[in-house]
Design an enzyme around this catalytic site. Structure first.
Site, short mmCIF file in Angstrom:
data_model
loop_
_atom_site.label_atom_id
_atom_site.label_comp_id
_atom_site.label_asym_id
_atom_site.label_seq_id
_atom_site.Cartn_x
_atom_site.Cartn_y
_atom_site.Cartn_z
N ASP A 111 -43.56 25.41 5.20
CA ASP A 111 -42.42 24.62 5.69
C ASP A 111 -41.20 25.04 4.90
OD1 ASP A 111 -43.92 23.15 7.53
OD2 ASP A 111 -44.33 21.53 6.11
N ASP A 113 -43.04 23.47 14.16
CA ASP A 113 -42.87 22.01 14.21
C ASP A 113 -41.80 21.61 15.22
OD1 ASP A 113 -44.78 21.67 12.21
OD2 ASP A 113 -43.28 21.65 10.61
#
Length: 169
Positions: free
Chosen positions: A127, A140
Site C-alpha cells: 500500500d 484497492d
C-alpha cells in the site's frame, strides 16, 4: 469446457483486457513504490489530502486480520474463480467493465498474497497511496469503484448474465 456465445465472448474478452490493464497498473505502481519510497518517508502529492507512504499490509482493510493472511489469499482466489465462472454468459458492457475491474484488483491482490514476502500465501499487499485514515493502492481503488458500479448496475436492474433461454434463441 466453457462455451461462450458470440456476444458473450466479445464481452468476456473485454473483461479480461480490462483486468490485465488494472493488474499491470497496480503491479507497476507497486514496483515504483517499493523501489522509490522508504518505509518512514511521507511525500505530499495533494496536501493535505493525498500523500505517498509505503506500507506492507498483512491484513484486509484497516489491517484487520493481519494474522490470517492465508484466509485473504483463499478469498481472493475464490473471487477470481467466481468472476471467471459468472462472466461466461455476460449480458452487458457495463457488467463486463465492472467484472474486469474487480477481476484485475482481485488477481493483483492474490499475486501479492502468494508471491510477496514473508512467503507463499502469507504475502503482504503493498500500500502506498495515503488518503488520511486510509492507505491503499491502485487495486484497492479499482475494487472500491467496481463494487460501487456493481451496486449501481444492480439497482438499475441491468442483467448480469444471459438466461439459458436467451442463449439458445
Amino acid at each position: 469446457m466453457m462455451r461462450l456465445e458470440r456476444g458473450s465472448s466479445r464481452l468476456y474478452a473485454m473483461m479480461l483486457i480490462l483486468a490485465v490493464v488494472v493488474l499491470l497498473a497496480d503491479q507497476l505502481t507497486k514496483f515504483w513504490a517499493v523501489s522509490t519510497l522508504s518505509d518512514s518517508e511521507r511525500i505530499a502529492v495533494i496536501p493535505p489530502l493525498i500523500h505517498f507512504r509505503l506500507l506492507y499490509n498483512a491484513g484486509a482493510a484497516f489491517s484487520i486480520g493481519a494474522g490470517a493472511t492465508w484466509v485473504f489469499a483463499l478469498a481472493a482466489a475464490a473471487a477470481v474463480i467466481g468472476i471467471l465462472y459468472t462472466a461466461r454468459r455476460l449480458a452487458s458492457t457495463g457488467w463486463a467493465l465492472v467484472l474486469g475491474v474487480l477481476l484485475g484488483g482481485a488477481v493483483s491482490h492474490l499475486g501479492d498474497r502468494l508471491f510477496r514476502e514473508p512467503g507463499f500465501a502469507r504475502g503482504h499487499v503493498v500500500d502506498f497511496i495515503d488518503y488520511g485514515p486510509f492507505v491503499g493502492n491502485v487495486a484497492d481503488i479499482a475494487l472500491t469503484c467496481g463494487c460501487a458500479a456493481m451496486l449501481l448496475l444492480s439497482l438499475r436492474g441491468v442483467p448480469l448474465a444471459k438466461t439459458p433461454e436467451e442463449e439458445t434463441a
